[in-house]
Design a protein around this motif. Structure first.
Motif, mmCIF file in Angstrom:
data_model
loop_
_atom_site.group_PDB
_atom_site.id
_atom_site.type_symbol
_atom_site.label_atom_id
_atom_site.label_comp_id
_atom_site.label_asym_id
_atom_site.label_seq_id
_atom_site.Cartn_x
_atom_site.Cartn_y
_atom_site.Cartn_z
ATOM 1 N N LEU A 100 0.826 -1.202 0.000
ATOM 2 C CA LEU A 100 0.000 0.000 0.000
ATOM 3 C C LEU A 100 0.864 1.257 0.000
ATOM 4 O O LEU A 100 0.657 2.174 -0.820
ATOM 5 C CB LEU A 100 -0.931 -0.017 1.212
ATOM 6 N N PHE A 101 1.842 1.321 0.901
ATOM 7 C CA PHE A 101 2.690 2.503 0.981
ATOM 8 C C PHE A 101 3.568 2.645 -0.260
ATOM 9 O O PHE A 101 3.846 3.762 -0.709
ATOM 10 C CB PHE A 101 3.555 2.452 2.235
ATOM 11 N N ALA A 102 4.004 1.531 -0.824
ATOM 12 C CA ALA A 102 4.804 1.587 -2.048
ATOM 13 C C ALA A 102 3.998 2.192 -3.188
ATOM 14 O O ALA A 102 4.498 3.028 -3.956
ATOM 15 C CB ALA A 102 5.291 0.187 -2.426
ATOM 16 N N LEU A 103 2.746 1.784 -3.311
ATOM 17 C CA LEU A 103 1.896 2.291 -4.380
ATOM 18 C C LEU A 103 1.513 3.749 -4.161
ATOM 19 O O LEU A 103 1.357 4.508 -5.126
ATOM 20 C CB LEU A 103 0.633 1.427 -4.490
ATOM 21 N N ARG A 104 1.357 4.130 -2.912
ATOM 22 C CA ARG A 104 0.982 5.523 -2.621
ATOM 23 C C ARG A 104 2.145 6.476 -2.784
ATOM 24 O O ARG A 104 1.973 7.615 -3.220
ATOM 25 C CB ARG A 104 0.427 5.616 -1.192
ATOM 26 N N THR A 105 3.356 6.031 -2.434
ATOM 27 C CA THR A 105 4.513 6.928 -2.473
ATOM 28 C C THR A 105 5.365 6.736 -3.720
ATOM 29 O O THR A 105 6.001 7.679 -4.189
ATOM 30 C CB THR A 105 5.403 6.723 -1.237
ATOM 31 N N GLY A 106 5.416 5.509 -4.234
ATOM 32 C CA GLY A 106 6.282 5.223 -5.374
ATOM 33 C C GLY A 106 7.745 5.338 -5.042
ATOM 34 O O GLY A 106 8.587 5.500 -5.935
ATOM 35 N N SER A 107 8.103 5.230 -3.778
ATOM 36 C CA SER A 107 9.486 5.425 -3.345
ATOM 37 C C SER A 107 9.920 4.287 -2.425
ATOM 38 O O SER A 107 9.292 4.053 -1.391
ATOM 39 C CB SER A 107 9.616 6.765 -2.604
ATOM 40 N N GLY A 108 10.998 3.600 -2.807
ATOM 41 C CA GLY A 108 11.536 2.549 -1.953
ATOM 42 C C GLY A 108 12.084 3.092 -0.657
ATOM 43 O O GLY A 108 11.984 2.457 0.400
ATOM 44 N N GLU A 109 12.658 4.299 -0.716
ATOM 45 C CA GLU A 109 13.199 4.916 0.500
ATOM 46 C C GLU A 109 12.095 5.232 1.501
ATOM 47 O O GLU A 109 12.264 5.067 2.707
ATOM 48 C CB GLU A 109 13.963 6.203 0.148
ATOM 49 N N ALA A 110 10.950 5.667 0.978
ATOM 50 C CA ALA A 110 9.828 5.969 1.872
ATOM 51 C C ALA A 110 9.322 4.709 2.550
ATOM 52 O O ALA A 110 8.994 4.717 3.741
ATOM 53 C CB ALA A 110 8.697 6.630 1.076
ATOM 54 N N VAL A 111 9.260 3.601 1.801
ATOM 55 C CA VAL A 111 8.816 2.340 2.390
ATOM 56 C C VAL A 111 9.798 1.873 3.449
ATOM 57 O O VAL A 111 9.407 1.446 4.543
ATOM 58 C CB VAL A 111 8.653 1.266 1.293
ATOM 59 N N GLN A 112 11.093 1.961 3.155
ATOM 60 C CA GLN A 112 12.108 1.566 4.131
ATOM 61 C C GLN A 112 12.043 2.439 5.373
ATOM 62 O O GLN A 112 12.282 1.969 6.484
ATOM 63 C CB GLN A 112 13.498 1.642 3.511
ATOM 64 N N GLY A 113 11.704 3.706 5.179
ATOM 65 C CA GLY A 113 11.614 4.614 6.316
ATOM 66 C C GLY A 113 10.475 4.292 7.251
ATOM 67 O O GLY A 113 10.462 4.731 8.410
ATOM 68 N N LEU A 114 9.503 3.515 6.768
ATOM 69 C CA LEU A 114 8.386 3.137 7.628
ATOM 70 C C LEU A 114 8.770 2.084 8.652
ATOM 71 O O LEU A 114 8.154 1.991 9.709
ATOM 72 C CB LEU A 114 7.228 2.598 6.773
ATOM 73 N N PHE A 115 9.795 1.265 8.317
ATOM 74 C CA PHE A 115 10.122 0.144 9.198
ATOM 75 C C PHE A 115 10.457 0.600 10.619
ATOM 76 O O PHE A 115 9.953 0.002 11.580
ATOM 77 C CB PHE A 115 11.269 -0.689 8.619
ATOM 78 N N PRO A 116 11.311 1.637 10.806
ATOM 79 C CA PRO A 116 11.590 2.052 12.190
ATOM 80 C C PRO A 116 10.337 2.466 12.955
ATOM 81 O O PRO A 116 10.237 2.236 14.163
ATOM 82 C CB PRO A 116 12.550 3.240 12.015
ATOM 83 N N LEU A 117 9.367 3.078 12.243
ATOM 84 C CA LEU A 117 8.136 3.494 12.912
ATOM 85 C C LEU A 117 7.334 2.284 13.378
ATOM 86 O O LEU A 117 6.841 2.235 14.504
ATOM 87 C CB LEU A 117 7.293 4.356 11.966
ATOM 88 N N PHE A 118 7.209 1.287 12.488
ATOM 89 C CA PHE A 118 6.497 0.071 12.872
ATOM 90 C C PHE A 118 7.274 -0.701 13.941
ATOM 91 O O PHE A 118 6.677 -1.301 14.840
ATOM 92 C CB PHE A 118 6.275 -0.815 11.643
ATOM 93 N N PHE A 119 8.598 -0.682 13.830
ATOM 94 C CA PHE A 119 9.420 -1.420 14.788
ATOM 95 C C PHE A 119 9.264 -0.848 16.186
ATOM 96 O O PHE A 119 9.311 -1.582 17.179
ATOM 97 C CB PHE A 119 10.886 -1.368 14.348
ATOM 98 N N ALA A 120 9.054 0.470 16.270
ATOM 99 C CA ALA A 120 8.872 1.098 17.584
ATOM 100 C C ALA A 120 7.634 0.566 18.282
ATOM 101 O O ALA A 120 7.576 0.537 19.518
ATOM 102 C CB ALA A 120 8.786 2.609 17.432
ATOM 103 N N THR A 121 6.636 0.131 17.503
ATOM 104 C CA THR A 121 5.421 -0.388 18.124
ATOM 105 C C THR A 121 5.689 -1.675 18.906
ATOM 106 O O THR A 121 4.953 -1.995 19.839
ATOM 107 C CB THR A 121 4.325 -0.658 17.072
ATOM 108 N N VAL A 122 6.739 -2.412 18.519
ATOM 109 C CA VAL A 122 7.077 -3.634 19.258
ATOM 110 C C VAL A 122 7.559 -3.286 20.655
ATOM 111 O O VAL A 122 7.196 -3.931 21.643
ATOM 112 C CB VAL A 122 8.146 -4.449 18.502
#
Length: 229
Positions: free
Chosen positions: A132-154
């Motif tokens: 979903l985020f890849a299709l909305r942003t079209g940027s691999g860097e933006a998708v990779q940048g999401l991981f730390p945010l999701f990881f913080a939820t752990v």
């Protein structure tokens, strides 16, 4: 696949004494923490599901696919199939390492299969969010940048301690409202309790909700992306 095992080893070595706290639900901290590896592995699906697709968008490959009679459902299924396969391999690896280290699944063989099923559903759900985020942003860097945010939820969940032993009120409240807590507790219950209907119902219920949000959102975003193309 390997990084979650390193973090599991560090957490187990540093927090083993927590298993001696009154009211701690497991005799071994490793038994309690094993679900952490499954959850962390599932979060990698955000990057695994989205980065390559974002590269296809950036290079124009998706534009060329739009000129073919390829169905959007097939493209989405193909993208998530790889994520699912990696998720299964991860889960089998974590189970094997847990067994070698002395972990026993209180729910038995059937419980191990249910654990794999719940883990796979969470993987597919997070993979759908990555797409979903890849299709909305079209940027691999933006998708990779999401991981730390999701990881913080752990770390803001009940991954390290059961919620009733978290003394900081703000932390306990966040962990209670954090869906990641219930994914982890559903997996963990099979290891240290057996068949906990409430924990499993919450875990599977939220996993289904995550899959619906991820898959529906990705499907709509893909249709819009191809329409614009």
């Amino acid at each position: 696949m390997v990084f979650p095992l390193f973090l599991l080893a560090v957490n187990t070595g540093g927090l083993e004494s927590a298993a001696r706290l009154p009211g701690f639900p497991a005799d071994s901290y490793l038994d309690f923490a094993l679900a952490f590896a499954f959850m962390q592995g599932a979060l990698f699906a955000v990057s695994n599901g989205g980065v390559d697709l974002a590269k296809d968008i950036q290079t124009g490959f998706l534009n060329r696919l739009a000129l073919t009679p390829l169905r959007t459902s097939s493209l989405l299924a193909g993208q998530l199939a790889g994520v699912a396969v990696i998720g299964v391999l991860q889960s089998l690896l974590y189970l094997a390492v847990g067994f070698v280290a002395g972990v026993s699944i209180q729910a038995g063989v059937a419980g191990a299969l249910v654990l794999l099923a719940l883990s796979l559903m969470v993987v597919v759900g997070f993979g759908g969010l990555g797409v979903l985020f890849a299709l909305r942003t079209g940027s691999g860097e933006a998708v990779q940048g999401l991981f730390p945010l999701f990881f913080a939820t752990v770390f803001l969940s009940s991954a390290a301690l059961p919620r009733h032993l978290i003394e900081a009120d703000w932390f306990r409240i966040i962990a209670t409202y954090n869906p990641v807590s219930y994914f982890i507790e559903g997996m963990r219950s099979l290891v240290i309790v057996g068949w906990d209907k409430q924990a499993l119902a919450l875990g599977f219920g939220l996993a289904i909700a995550l899959m619906v949000v991820g898959l529906v959102g990705a499907s709509v975003a893909l249709r819009l992306r191809l329409t614009r193309t």
